[in-house]
Design a protein around this motif. Structure first.
Motif, PDB file in Angstrom:
ATOM      1  N   GLY A 138      -6.989  -5.897   1.863  1.00 51.54           N
ATOM      2  CA  GLY A 138      -5.819  -5.997   2.782  1.00 51.54           C
ATOM      3  C   GLY A 138      -5.627  -5.813   4.175  1.00 51.54           C
ATOM      4  N   LEU A 139      -6.263  -4.283   4.365  1.00 49.62           N
ATOM      5  CA  LEU A 139      -6.170  -3.878   5.522  1.00 49.62           C
ATOM      6  C   LEU A 139      -6.985  -4.563   6.689  1.00 49.62           C
ATOM      7  CD1 LEU A 139      -5.710   0.099   5.035  1.00 49.62           C
ATOM      8  CD2 LEU A 139      -4.072  -1.636   5.790  1.00 49.62           C
ATOM      9  N   GLY A 177      -7.088  -2.973  -6.503  1.00 48.52           N
ATOM     10  CA  GLY A 177      -6.887  -3.498  -5.077  1.00 48.52           C
ATOM     11  C   GLY A 177      -8.489  -4.243  -4.881  1.00 48.52           C
ATOM     12  N   THR A 178      -8.358  -4.633  -3.647  1.00 51.62           N
ATOM     13  CA  THR A 178      -9.798  -5.500  -3.362  1.00 51.62           C
ATOM     14  C   THR A 178     -10.452  -4.724  -2.156  1.00 51.62           C
ATOM     15  OG1 THR A 178      -8.411  -7.019  -2.071  1.00 51.62           O
ATOM     16  CG2 THR A 178      -8.920  -7.619  -4.261  1.00 51.62           C
ATOM     17  N   GLY A 179      -9.638  -4.027  -1.431  1.00 53.29           N
ATOM     18  CA  GLY A 179     -10.253  -3.415  -0.133  1.00 53.29           C
ATOM     19  C   GLY A 179     -10.202  -4.516   0.925  1.00 53.29           C
ATOM     20  N   ILE A 224      -4.545  10.131   3.538  1.00 56.37           N
ATOM     21  CA  ILE A 224      -6.047   9.467   3.610  1.00 56.37           C
ATOM     22  C   ILE A 224      -6.855  10.518   4.383  1.00 56.37           C
ATOM     23  CG2 ILE A 224      -7.484   7.607   4.315  1.00 56.37           C
ATOM     24  CD1 ILE A 224      -4.981   5.826   4.615  1.00 56.37           C
ATOM     25  N   GLY A 249      -7.901   4.929  -3.894  1.00 55.76           N
ATOM     26  CA  GLY A 249      -7.586   3.668  -3.775  1.00 55.76           C
ATOM     27  C   GLY A 249      -8.175   2.601  -5.157  1.00 55.76           C
ATOM     28  N   ASP A 306       4.740   6.235   4.768  1.00 56.65           N
ATOM     29  CA  ASP A 306       5.202   6.506   3.581  1.00 56.65           C
ATOM     30  C   ASP A 306       4.821   8.488   3.719  1.00 56.65           C
ATOM     31  OD1 ASP A 306       2.321   7.373   2.449  1.00 56.65           O
ATOM     32  OD2 ASP A 306       2.240   5.442   3.159  1.00 56.65           O
ATOM     33  N   ASN A 349       0.828  -1.275   0.086  1.00 55.22           N
ATOM     34  CA  ASN A 349       0.081   0.108   0.026  1.00 55.22           C
ATOM     35  C   ASN A 349       0.999   1.230  -0.090  1.00 55.22           C
ATOM     36  OD1 ASN A 349      -2.466  -1.200  -0.210  1.00 55.22           O
ATOM     37  ND2 ASN A 349      -2.893  -1.024   2.186  1.00 55.22           N
ATOM     38  N   TYR A 409     -13.574  -1.910   1.750  1.00 54.08           N
ATOM     39  CA  TYR A 409     -13.607  -0.683   1.805  1.00 54.08           C
ATOM     40  C   TYR A 409     -12.256  -0.162   0.994  1.00 54.08           C
ATOM     41  CZ  TYR A 409     -13.799   4.251   2.561  1.00 54.08           C
ATOM     42  OH  TYR A 409     -13.680   5.751   2.160  1.00 54.08           O
ATOM     43  N   GLN A 410     -12.507   0.713   0.116  1.00 53.76           N
ATOM     44  CA  GLN A 410     -11.415   1.431  -0.795  1.00 53.76           C
ATOM     45  C   GLN A 410     -11.669   2.873  -0.712  1.00 53.76           C
ATOM     46  OE1 GLN A 410     -11.506  -1.072  -4.407  1.00 53.76           O
ATOM     47  NE2 GLN A 410      -9.372  -0.969  -4.234  1.00 53.76           N
ATOM     48  N   THR A 411     -10.580   3.636  -0.636  1.00 59.89           N
ATOM     49  CA  THR A 411     -10.821   5.065  -0.943  1.00 59.89           C
ATOM     50  C   THR A 411     -10.951   5.400  -2.027  1.00 59.89           C
ATOM     51  OG1 THR A 411      -8.429   5.425  -0.754  1.00 59.89           O
ATOM     52  CG2 THR A 411      -9.335   5.567   1.475  1.00 59.89           C
ATOM     53  N   ILE A 443     -11.072   2.735   7.006  1.00 65.05           N
ATOM     54  CA  ILE A 443     -10.100   2.248   6.333  1.00 65.05           C
ATOM     55  C   ILE A 443      -9.788   0.697   6.712  1.00 65.05           C
ATOM     56  CG2 ILE A 443      -8.095   2.218   7.760  1.00 65.05           C
ATOM     57  CD1 ILE A 443      -8.018   3.664   4.448  1.00 65.05           C
ATOM     58  N   LYS A 465       2.495   1.550  -3.309  1.00 63.26           N
ATOM     59  CA  LYS A 465       1.484   2.007  -4.281  1.00 63.26           C
ATOM     60  C   LYS A 465       0.671   3.585  -4.479  1.00 63.26           C
ATOM     61  CE  LYS A 465      -2.640  -0.168  -3.672  1.00 63.26           C
ATOM     62  NZ  LYS A 465      -3.510  -1.151  -3.838  1.00 63.26           N
ATOM     63  N   PHE A 466       0.837   4.066  -2.886  1.00 61.60           N
ATOM     64  CA  PHE A 466       0.427   5.257  -2.747  1.00 61.60           C
ATOM     65  C   PHE A 466       1.448   6.299  -2.612  1.00 61.60           C
ATOM     66  CE2 PHE A 466      -3.146   2.621  -1.592  1.00 61.60           C
ATOM     67  CZ  PHE A 466      -4.207   3.230  -2.661  1.00 61.60           C
TER      68      PHE A 466
HETATM   69  P1  ADP Z   1      -6.621  -2.237  -1.472  1.00 63.03           P
HETATM   70  O1  ADP Z   1      -6.360  -3.872  -1.857  1.00 63.03           O
HETATM   71  O2  ADP Z   1      -7.561  -1.412  -2.030  1.00 63.03           O
HETATM   72  O3  ADP Z   1      -5.108  -1.809  -1.221  1.00 63.03           O
HETATM   73  P2  ADP Z   1      -6.643  -2.395   1.294  1.00 63.03           P
HETATM   74  O4  ADP Z   1      -7.532  -2.938   2.357  1.00 63.03           O
HETATM   75  O5  ADP Z   1      -5.008  -2.589   1.527  1.00 63.03           O
HETATM   76  O6  ADP Z   1      -7.235  -2.547   0.031  1.00 63.03           O
HETATM   77  O7  ADP Z   1      -6.592  -0.731   1.503  1.00 63.03           O
HETATM   78  C1  ADP Z   1      -7.746  -0.135   1.580  1.00 63.03           C
HETATM   79  C2  ADP Z   1      -7.748   1.311   1.166  1.00 63.03           C
HETATM   80  O8  ADP Z   1      -7.017   1.969   2.039  1.00 63.03           O
HETATM   81  C3  ADP Z   1      -7.142   1.355  -0.208  1.00 63.03           C
HETATM   82  O9  ADP Z   1      -7.814   1.306  -1.357  1.00 63.03           O
HETATM   83  C4  ADP Z   1      -6.601   2.742  -0.093  1.00 63.03           C
HETATM   84  O10 ADP Z   1      -7.441   3.683  -0.655  1.00 63.03           O
HETATM   85  C5  ADP Z   1      -6.264   3.203   1.475  1.00 63.03           C
HETATM   86  N1  ADP Z   1      -4.925   2.905   1.597  1.00 63.03           N
HETATM   87  C6  ADP Z   1      -4.234   1.820   2.397  1.00 63.03           C
HETATM   88  N2  ADP Z   1      -2.921   2.164   2.504  1.00 63.03           N
HETATM   89  C7  ADP Z   1      -2.577   3.442   2.046  1.00 63.03           C
HETATM   90  C8  ADP Z   1      -1.606   4.455   2.294  1.00 63.03           C
HETATM   91  N3  ADP Z   1      -0.561   3.831   2.591  1.00 63.03           N
HETATM   92  N4  ADP Z   1      -1.818   5.829   1.548  1.00 63.03           N
HETATM   93  C9  ADP Z   1      -3.110   6.026   1.315  1.00 63.03           C
HETATM   94  N5  ADP Z   1      -4.055   5.376   1.060  1.00 63.03           N
HETATM   95  C10 ADP Z   1      -4.101   4.134   1.424  1.00 63.03           C
END
Ligand code: ADP
Length: 719
Positions: free
Chosen positions: A657-658, A653-655, A628, A646, A623, A587, A641-643, A636, A590-591
């Motif tokens: 991971g977190l 992504g799938t939302g 966010i 995201g 990072d 993540n 859930y995805q922002t 989050i 990615k961001f």
């Molecule tokens: P994804 O598969 O979409 O990454 P995650 O559950 O890992 O799913 O993350 C959920 C959402 O949290 C992401 O879609 C992203 O929008 C936001 N996110 C996670 N980590 C970060 C980060 N380091 N910086 C900004 N946004 C983040």
């Protein structure tokens, strides 16, 4: 004396009637016999005294007897006293037994008769007029017989008619005669009391009162007798006058004392009714209490409480008591009678006699009662007349203004009490209905909950099964495409080879998603088990970073690692920790912008400074990427859930991971938090126990086996 309450019950009534008839007859016969055997006695008396004096004395004694009888007063609840007998005792030694017994009985009868007619200060109870009239006849026995007896005795002991000298012998004879009158009167009265059902003890008590008062007045009676011979009629008149005044004063004193007692009793009754109100009584108990209290303070031998029924426009007699007998409840349409008048006019009504009632022009309902006085007051609660409280008496003008005031206070208290009882009943009903409703709803919710839990279990089971089923063919696809990629580079045209690469990338991505879903459903089903082992975090972090750097597309950022020297070996599930780090790092990469720094910082925390209360290893992944927003930060860690950013990210992504990350951290009895600022980057900080077993033991000891959030989410049956 007249210490007797109205006759109750047919049996005692018959007994009383028989007794009065017998007493009257015995008295009458004895007086006739006395007259026959002493026919010359009146003539002798006239001869000695002279006609004028005789007449004057007869008139004087008659009037004084009547007056003293009229001045009867209440000494106790049961004892009424009049000094009439003193006049009779004083009379016979001067006028002789014959004239005296007839004069005495006539005076007693006339005053009693006036009482029945409700004339003068003494009023007879008219609940049973027949008995009252017989009582008048019984007076031949009550007074005639004792005086006849005393006069015979007096003569036997040497007494003369008329007695005109105040000698010692005469005084003694008069004393004997007086005692004979008192005794005989008491014997007669005692039989009457017995017929009325009085206990022996009570009879003795009442007769003691009675006799002692007559004994006290005996010297006075003797003085009156002897005064005539020594000082003439003027002395008799003045002594009689003094006697009347004395009697009058005593009467007033007794009346004042009774009035005070009555007031005290009234206050006590009012306060009792007040107390009753504050307790939970049923309507019937409440009305009964009101009656009991009223009876103590007013003549409530005829008592009723009628409540107004708005629906049927009727008066419902909830309590109707006549001479101590409770009548069955009855209803009458509103409009008729005195109760209706009170209800409709919202005013009390006080009627002194049947005659007054006719004058008022209010037509009463014929209830078969010969009552004279009627008092009814409206029962008012919250400005509404809810009923009428009424009392009746057989006597004329039995109720006064203060009775009206008392009854008004009682009626209002009663109205409030009834209103409260009704409200309480309604409230009870409502509460019951509400309880029922809550019960039903709870049952429904429980059922729904069970259904949901079952559905949730099916869903998790389905996901687990499906992921497993998908993984097998997917592994083949990935495996064969990788073999092809290795072997067919030269055989396939460049474009086709690119397709093959896409197949493998997409396959890998799909496998990751499926693995994530599988992990999540395992966690939800409570089947995820950790495999804790001892390892060095430094190596783990380095391995993950290596993989990250190895991935061609993620090589664009600079990843720095800082591990404190005091970080010891940890006992955790290394595989899951790698998965966590991989999620967070990918993540962060990615961001982050091109070349943007990503830092992993590992430090050790003593249990005292750790939020999880055990020795802890803290791992921060930060990072300097897009960051966010505050609103999104709260959700989050939610599954899927995805922002906004995201969703738009090129790698997608799938939302999941977190969400998985947090679940893994919490399965280790750790915790994770995030801080972020739009445009400045994010920091994910997790606290993991250095030794998983220690944390698990501590949680087991404190009764908390998993972080609260996980326990809430998970259906209880799965646990
Ligand atoms: P994804 O598969 O979409 O990454 P995650 O559950 O890992 O799913 O993350 C959920 C959402 O949290 C992401 O879609 C992203 O929008 C936001 N996110 C996670 N980590 C970060 C980060 N380091 N910086 C900004 N946004 C983040």
């Amino acid at each position: 004396m007249s210490a007797l309450t109205p006759v109750e019950g047919n049996l005692s009534r018959r007994r009383v009637i028989r007794l009065f008839a017998l007493q009257g007859t015995v008295g009458l016969v004895s007086m006739i016999l006395l007259t026959i055997f002493n026919l010359d006695q009146p003539a002798r008396v006239v001869e000695v005294l002279g006609t004028a004096n005789t007449v004057a004395l007869i008139v004087t004694f008659f009037l004084v007897s009547c007056t003293l009888q009229f001045l009867k007063f209440e000494l106790t609840d049961l004892v009424f006293v009049s000094f009439g007998i003193s006049a009779f005792v004083a009379m016979y030694p001067i006028l002789g037994g014959v004239i005296s017994c007839w004069t005495s009985v006539a005076a007693a009868m006339i005053t009693r008769y006036l009482g029945i007619r409700q004339i003068g200060p003494i009023k007879a109870d008219l609940s049973d007029p027949q008995v009252e009239y017989l009582k008048v006849y019984g007076l031949f026995g009550t007074y005639g017989l004792p005086i006849a007896l005393a006069s015979v005795l007096y003569e036997m002991f040497g007494g003369e008619y008329p007695t005109l000298s105040a000698t010692k012998e005469n005084v003694i004879r008069l004393l004997v005669g007086g005692l004979a009158v008192i005794l005989a009167n008491n014997v007669v009265l005692s039989r009457t009391m017995k017929a009325y059902g009085y206990e022996v003890q009570e009879r003795v008590r009442l007769l003691m009162y009675d006799s002692s008062i007559y004994l006290l007045t005996l010297p006075y009676a003797i003085c009156v007798t002897l005064a005539y011979g020594e000082m003439g009629i003027a002395a008799v008149l003045s002594l009689c006058f003094t006697g009347i005044i004395g009697n009058f004063a005593a009467r007033n004193l007794a009346a004042a004392r009774t009035a005070v007692q009555r007031q005290v009793q009234r206050l006590a009754s009012l306060s009792n009714i007040g107390k009753t109100i504050s307790l939970e009584f049923t309507t019937d108990e409440l009305l009964q209490t009101i009656y009991t209290e009223c009876r103590k303070v007013v003549d409530a031998s005829i008592f009723s409480i009628a409540l107004y029924d708005e629906r049927s426009n009727e008066l419902s007699f909830e309590l109707d008591i006549r001479d101590g007998v409770m009548l069955p409840k009855e209803r009458i349409p509103l409009g008729q009678g005195l109760n209706s008048w009170v209800l409709m006019h919202h005013q009390p009504l006080l009627i002194g006699s049947v005659h007054d009632e006719k004058k008022l022009g209010i037509v009463s309902v014929d209830d078969g009662l010969q009552s004279e006085s009627w008092l009814g007051v409206p029962m008012i609660a919250r400005d509404r007349v809810v009923g009428v409280l009424s009392i009746q008496s057989y006597r004329k003008n039995a109720f006064k203004e203060d009775d009206l005031m008392l009854l008004t206070a009682v009626a209002n208290q009663a109205a409030v009490a009834l209103e409260n009882a009704n409200l309480y009943r309604d409230l009870e009903g409502l509460t019951y209905a509400l309880e029922q409703r809550v019960h039903e709803r709870t049952k429904e919710l429980n059922e729904a909950n069970l259904r949901l839990m079952a559905a949730d279990r099916s869903k998790s089971q389905f996901l687990a099964n499906m992921s497993h089923e998908l993984r097998t063919p997917l592994n083949s696809i990935i495996g064969f495409s990788s073999v092809l990629l290795d072997t067919a580079r030269d055989l396939l045209p460049g474009r086709m080879y690119k397709f093959l690469e896409n197949i493998q990338t997409a396959g890998n991505h799909l496998l990751e998603v499926i693995n994530d879903i599988l992990d999540l459903s395992k966690i939800e089903a409570g089947k995820m088990e950790l495999l804790p082992d001892r390892f060095d975090v430094r190596e783990t972090v380095a391995a993950v970073v290596r993989v990250m750097r190895g991935l061609a597309s993620d090589d664009r950022v600079r990843i720095t690692t800082e591990v404190s020297e005091d970080v010891p070996l940890v006992v955790l599930d290394e595989g899951r920790l790698k998965q966590i780090l991989f999620n967070l790092l990918s993540n962060a990469v990615k961001f982050s912008p091109e070349g943007g720094p990503v830092t992993i910082r590992v430090t050790r925390l003593e249990k005292e400074e750790s939020p999880i209360f055990v020795d802890t290893v803290r791992i921060e992944v930060s990072d300097q990427g897009i960051g966010i927003g505050e609103e999104e930060l709260r959700r989050i860690f939610d599954e899927f859930y995805q922002t906004e950013a995201g969703r738009r990210a090129p790698k997608g992504g799938t939302g999941l991971g977190l969400s998985l990350t947090r679940n893994f951290v919490e399965l280790h009895h750790g915790t994770i938090e995030v801080t972020s600022e739009i445009g400045h980057g994010s920091t994910f900080t997790m606290y993991l126990p250095i030794n998983y077993h220690e944390a698990a033991a501590q949680h087991a000891a404190t009764g908390v086996s998993l972080p609260a959030r996980l326990r809430e989410q998970r259906p209880p049956t799965v646990h």
